[in-house]
Write an enzyme that holds these catalytic residues in place. Sequence first.
Site, PDB file in Angstrom:
ATOM      1  N   HIS A   1      -1.158   1.448  15.272  1.00 42.83           N
ATOM      2  CA  HIS A   1       0.018   1.937  14.450  1.00 42.83           C
ATOM      3  C   HIS A   1       1.282   1.763  15.435  1.00 42.83           C
ATOM      4  O   HIS A   1       2.321   2.160  14.816  1.00 42.83           O
ATOM      5  CB  HIS A   1      -0.258   3.574  14.228  1.00 42.83           C
ATOM      6  CG  HIS A   1      -1.227   3.847  13.280  1.00 42.83           C
ATOM      7  ND1 HIS A   1      -2.586   3.777  13.360  1.00 42.83           N
ATOM      8  CD2 HIS A   1      -1.037   4.336  11.889  1.00 42.83           C
ATOM      9  CE1 HIS A   1      -3.360   4.238  12.231  1.00 42.83           C
ATOM     10  NE2 HIS A   1      -2.449   4.340  11.482  1.00 42.83           N
TER      11      HIS A   1
ATOM     12  N   GLU B   1       0.829  -1.169  -0.071  1.00 46.50           N
ATOM     13  CA  GLU B   1      -0.101  -0.160   0.192  1.00 46.50           C
ATOM     14  C   GLU B   1       0.861   1.261  -0.031  1.00 46.50           C
ATOM     15  O   GLU B   1       1.620   1.282   0.975  1.00 46.50           O
ATOM     16  CB  GLU B   1      -0.915  -0.024   1.215  1.00 46.50           C
ATOM     17  CG  GLU B   1      -1.933  -1.148   1.278  1.00 46.50           C
ATOM     18  CD  GLU B   1      -2.535  -1.298   2.546  1.00 46.50           C
ATOM     19  OE1 GLU B   1      -2.601  -0.639   3.409  1.00 46.50           O
ATOM     20  OE2 GLU B   1      -2.980  -2.429   2.670  1.00 46.50           O
TER      21      GLU B   1
ATOM     22  N   PHE C   1      -1.181  -3.481  11.140  1.00 45.61           N
ATOM     23  CA  PHE C   1      -2.014  -3.904  10.045  1.00 45.61           C
ATOM     24  C   PHE C   1      -1.750  -4.969   9.167  1.00 45.61           C
ATOM     25  O   PHE C   1      -2.407  -5.592   8.431  1.00 45.61           O
ATOM     26  CB  PHE C   1      -1.609  -2.513   8.907  1.00 45.61           C
ATOM     27  CG  PHE C   1      -2.035  -1.251   9.269  1.00 45.61           C
ATOM     28  CD1 PHE C   1      -2.608  -0.791  10.404  1.00 45.61           C
ATOM     29  CD2 PHE C   1      -1.747  -0.095   8.240  1.00 45.61           C
ATOM     30  CE1 PHE C   1      -3.049   0.384  10.757  1.00 45.61           C
ATOM     31  CE2 PHE C   1      -2.275   1.065   8.606  1.00 45.61           C
ATOM     32  CZ  PHE C   1      -2.822   1.440   9.897  1.00 45.61           C
TER      33      PHE C   1
ATOM     34  N   GLU D   1      -4.410  -6.446   3.237  1.00 50.28           N
ATOM     35  CA  GLU D   1      -3.409  -6.948   3.499  1.00 50.28           C
ATOM     36  C   GLU D   1      -3.311  -8.521   3.509  1.00 50.28           C
ATOM     37  O   GLU D   1      -2.254  -9.030   3.004  1.00 50.28           O
ATOM     38  CB  GLU D   1      -3.052  -6.740   5.066  1.00 50.28           C
ATOM     39  CG  GLU D   1      -2.588  -5.608   5.403  1.00 50.28           C
ATOM     40  CD  GLU D   1      -3.528  -4.352   5.616  1.00 50.28           C
ATOM     41  OE1 GLU D   1      -4.823  -4.772   5.258  1.00 50.28           O
ATOM     42  OE2 GLU D   1      -3.346  -3.082   5.655  1.00 50.28           O
TER      43      GLU D   1
ATOM     44  N   TYR E   1      -2.084  -7.981  10.771  1.00 49.99           N
ATOM     45  CA  TYR E   1      -2.759  -8.937  11.561  1.00 49.99           C
ATOM     46  C   TYR E   1      -3.768  -9.642  10.306  1.00 49.99           C
ATOM     47  O   TYR E   1      -4.093 -10.738  10.556  1.00 49.99           O
ATOM     48  CB  TYR E   1      -3.335  -8.796  12.581  1.00 49.99           C
ATOM     49  CG  TYR E   1      -2.561  -8.286  13.592  1.00 49.99           C
ATOM     50  CD1 TYR E   1      -1.176  -8.814  13.985  1.00 49.99           C
ATOM     51  CD2 TYR E   1      -2.771  -7.219  14.712  1.00 49.99           C
ATOM     52  CE1 TYR E   1      -0.365  -8.556  14.980  1.00 49.99           C
ATOM     53  CE2 TYR E   1      -1.754  -6.838  15.859  1.00 49.99           C
ATOM     54  CZ  TYR E   1      -0.626  -7.626  15.814  1.00 49.99           C
ATOM     55  OH  TYR E   1       0.190  -7.436  16.732  1.00 49.99           O
ATOM     56  N   PRO E   2      -4.261  -8.763   9.567  1.00 47.43           N
ATOM     57  CA  PRO E   2      -5.357  -9.401   8.593  1.00 47.43           C
ATOM     58  C   PRO E   2      -4.696 -10.455   7.741  1.00 47.43           C
ATOM     59  O   PRO E   2      -5.428 -11.247   7.169  1.00 47.43           O
ATOM     60  CB  PRO E   2      -5.986  -8.143   7.980  1.00 47.43           C
ATOM     61  CG  PRO E   2      -5.905  -7.072   8.744  1.00 47.43           C
ATOM     62  CD  PRO E   2      -4.468  -7.272   9.592  1.00 47.43           C
TER      63      PRO E   2
ATOM     64  N   GLN F   1       1.958  -1.517   5.958  1.00 50.80           N
ATOM     65  CA  GLN F   1       2.353  -0.137   6.393  1.00 50.80           C
ATOM     66  C   GLN F   1       2.650   0.169   7.968  1.00 50.80           C
ATOM     67  O   GLN F   1       3.625   0.896   8.223  1.00 50.80           O
ATOM     68  CB  GLN F   1       1.017   0.928   6.219  1.00 50.80           C
ATOM     69  CG  GLN F   1       0.961   0.986   4.631  1.00 50.80           C
ATOM     70  CD  GLN F   1      -0.108   2.179   4.526  1.00 50.80           C
ATOM     71  OE1 GLN F   1      -0.829   2.658   5.447  1.00 50.80           O
ATOM     72  NE2 GLN F   1       0.112   3.043   3.377  1.00 50.80           N
ATOM     73  N   PHE F   2       1.865  -0.692   8.823  1.00 50.48           N
ATOM     74  CA  PHE F   2       2.470  -0.619  10.255  1.00 50.48           C
ATOM     75  C   PHE F   2       2.082  -1.904  10.934  1.00 50.48           C
ATOM     76  O   PHE F   2       1.462  -2.919  10.237  1.00 50.48           O
ATOM     77  CB  PHE F   2       1.323   0.434  11.112  1.00 50.48           C
ATOM     78  CG  PHE F   2       1.695   1.842  10.588  1.00 50.48           C
ATOM     79  CD1 PHE F   2       2.398   2.406  11.652  1.00 50.48           C
ATOM     80  CD2 PHE F   2       0.952   2.618   9.730  1.00 50.48           C
ATOM     81  CE1 PHE F   2       2.675   3.907  11.093  1.00 50.48           C
ATOM     82  CE2 PHE F   2       1.178   3.852   9.482  1.00 50.48           C
ATOM     83  CZ  PHE F   2       1.913   4.716  10.228  1.00 50.48           C
ATOM     84  N   ASP F   3       2.699  -2.203  12.028  1.00 50.70           N
ATOM     85  CA  ASP F   3       2.807  -3.484  12.649  1.00 50.70           C
ATOM     86  C   ASP F   3       1.356  -4.271  12.730  1.00 50.70           C
ATOM     87  O   ASP F   3       1.144  -5.277  12.156  1.00 50.70           O
ATOM     88  CB  ASP F   3       3.423  -3.404  14.087  1.00 50.70           C
ATOM     89  CG  ASP F   3       3.223  -2.144  14.679  1.00 50.70           C
ATOM     90  OD1 ASP F   3       2.116  -1.344  14.567  1.00 50.70           O
ATOM     91  OD2 ASP F   3       4.390  -1.841  15.183  1.00 50.70           O
TER      92      ASP F   3
END
Length: 680
Positions: free
Chosen positions: A131, A31, A88, A62, A90-91, A84-86
Amino acid sequence: MTAVDTGMAQALNAALRDALGADDRVVVFGEDVGRLGGVFRVTDGLRDTFGEGRCFDTPVSEAGIAGLAVGMAMAGWRPVVEMQFDAFAYPAFEQITSHMAKMRNRTRGTLPLPLVVRIPYGGGIGGVEHHSDSSEAYYAHTAGLKVVTPATAADAYSLLREAIDDPDPVIFLEPKRRYWTKESLELPVRTGPFGTAAVRRAGDDITLVAYGPSVAVALEAARLAAAEGPDVEVLDLRTLVPLDDDALTASVRRTGRCLVVHEAQGFAGVGAEIAARVQERCFDALRAPVLRVTGFDIPYPPPLLEDAHLPGVRRVLDGLRRLLPSSTRQARPSLPAAAGAPASGRTFLLPDLGEGLAEAEVVEWKVAVGDPVEHDQVVAEVETAKSVVTLPSPFAGTVTALHCGAGEVVEVGAPLLTVEESAEASGSGAVLTGYGTSGRAGRQPSARPAATTGSADAVHESYGPVHAATRIPLGPSADKFVRGHRDTPAVTIWADTDAGSLLAARTTLGTGLMALLARACLDALAAFPELNSRVDAERQELVRLPHVHLGFAAQTDHGLVVPVVRDADRLSLDALAAELRRLTDLARRDALPAEHRTGGTFTLNNYGGFDVDGATPILNHPQAAMIGVGRITDRPWVQDGRVEVRKVVNVSLTFDHRVCDGGTAAGFLRHVVDRLGCGL
């Protein structure tokens, strides 16, 4: 090549660039990694160099990104994907654990899966929910994944190149608070293979084990502990899977003591596995229990509480003390006084300016030695890589020392000035005022292992017996965070508009775009005066201002400046354009009068000059709103049912939600957009 100061983000960018150039099978996607260059600009410029086929943006999915990476790796590509972030990521966890981690085993070793999942992780940047997280234990617990986390720019380059070359899936955890860490570095560089730990500081008394973002904290704690006596060795694991058991065992067997530090919560964390291994392999050599200093067993807290959650230098120092017998502890040494500082008085340290910034240049002192100062009086103007910031004094009294001169670059936590407090002095409600959202091009802040605000010796408070509670006043950054995250509910909305009429008006009227943008804002403020106001929090009142003092962003050789057009609402378009030109010229000559530096009631921010489409800025306290205008670009535009290429611009409004509801804000923004769309 010659060694140059290189940040971790720059080193990662160089590693990706070199890997793309060396192997046509390497592709980078995720992304916003293409046109934007990534949230942290790690992929900046890769799309322009290698084309959209090698570096491209994906939908916000993701799980889809991870699934695409699996398929491409199976087909012979070497994908490098970014989450993008940690949190994010998980999906995508099902794809990572069920497919990435198991593919080699599922095919009995016949099908390697060479792919890298880059994940910015950890705290320290004031990120909101989702985030900031420390998710390394999930991946380290999943058999079939290699887990890597660099702590230096050199390791960032070397480990990423090795990860891309590796035949197995690699979870590459990038400590986002360290992206701006700089070190003298000559690229390309190779620092050691996977499964090789690095001794960052040699010592004989205690082994301090860390990785990723905690290494810098460990090094600072080890340095300070040396003043009391213990010689602390700092071991940077570099890779969690594979783990360098040999280096870990050898260090602990030599020192006889072990302390593990990491940001993730302690229960079932990586530190627990390290402690178990040390206990199994070094039991006969241990002279004290293995201890851990970790984040608390709670979800990552909001930014205001993040410093209390993350293991800082003081908590690590306390852990080191607990490993030593009481008979070996010496009395706590005091920090030496700053050069030129008096024996008494309160020293104002450069506060944490947020967004990971670790240093600032003193642009101008507003006071001199011997001057009286009051609470919240502006004492200095400093420039960071993001903005020009005014610093209000947290103390009242008389200035007795300035610890740096104009033009000097100082780190967060360094002393700025000392004030001999007056008898009636009390706590400050100071707020830092940011001028805009973008800074001098090419400036990148270096990082500092640990920053401390308050008194100069606060970092040593965990040493020695405590006979009474010590009270240290909060620095101005504390109040800034309170206001920013509690008292100012800022919201950003945006809309696109066809800029063709605006460009035509520039030619027809013979004036600049800034004047036209300013006129559109002023007309909208006349229709929606709520946006030209401020909030009196003490009296819980909205103060509508009778005049519009318009601030506008102006880029100069000495940084971003926000000149203020006084009584802009009373000026004609031609007079407004002339005043904008005059103030811009004065700002660029560093000759802007004081009355045109402060007092703005509304700000116009033009992001187009920085070649970006938009931003979500910090409001200039105590202003209630700021308009932002992005670059004008060719984009598809539907006109009368036809898709045409038009000149399109993004316009955003950031506003304090207390002054109006969303309908009013939307009406204001639509008023501006409609004015621009019809050429005023």
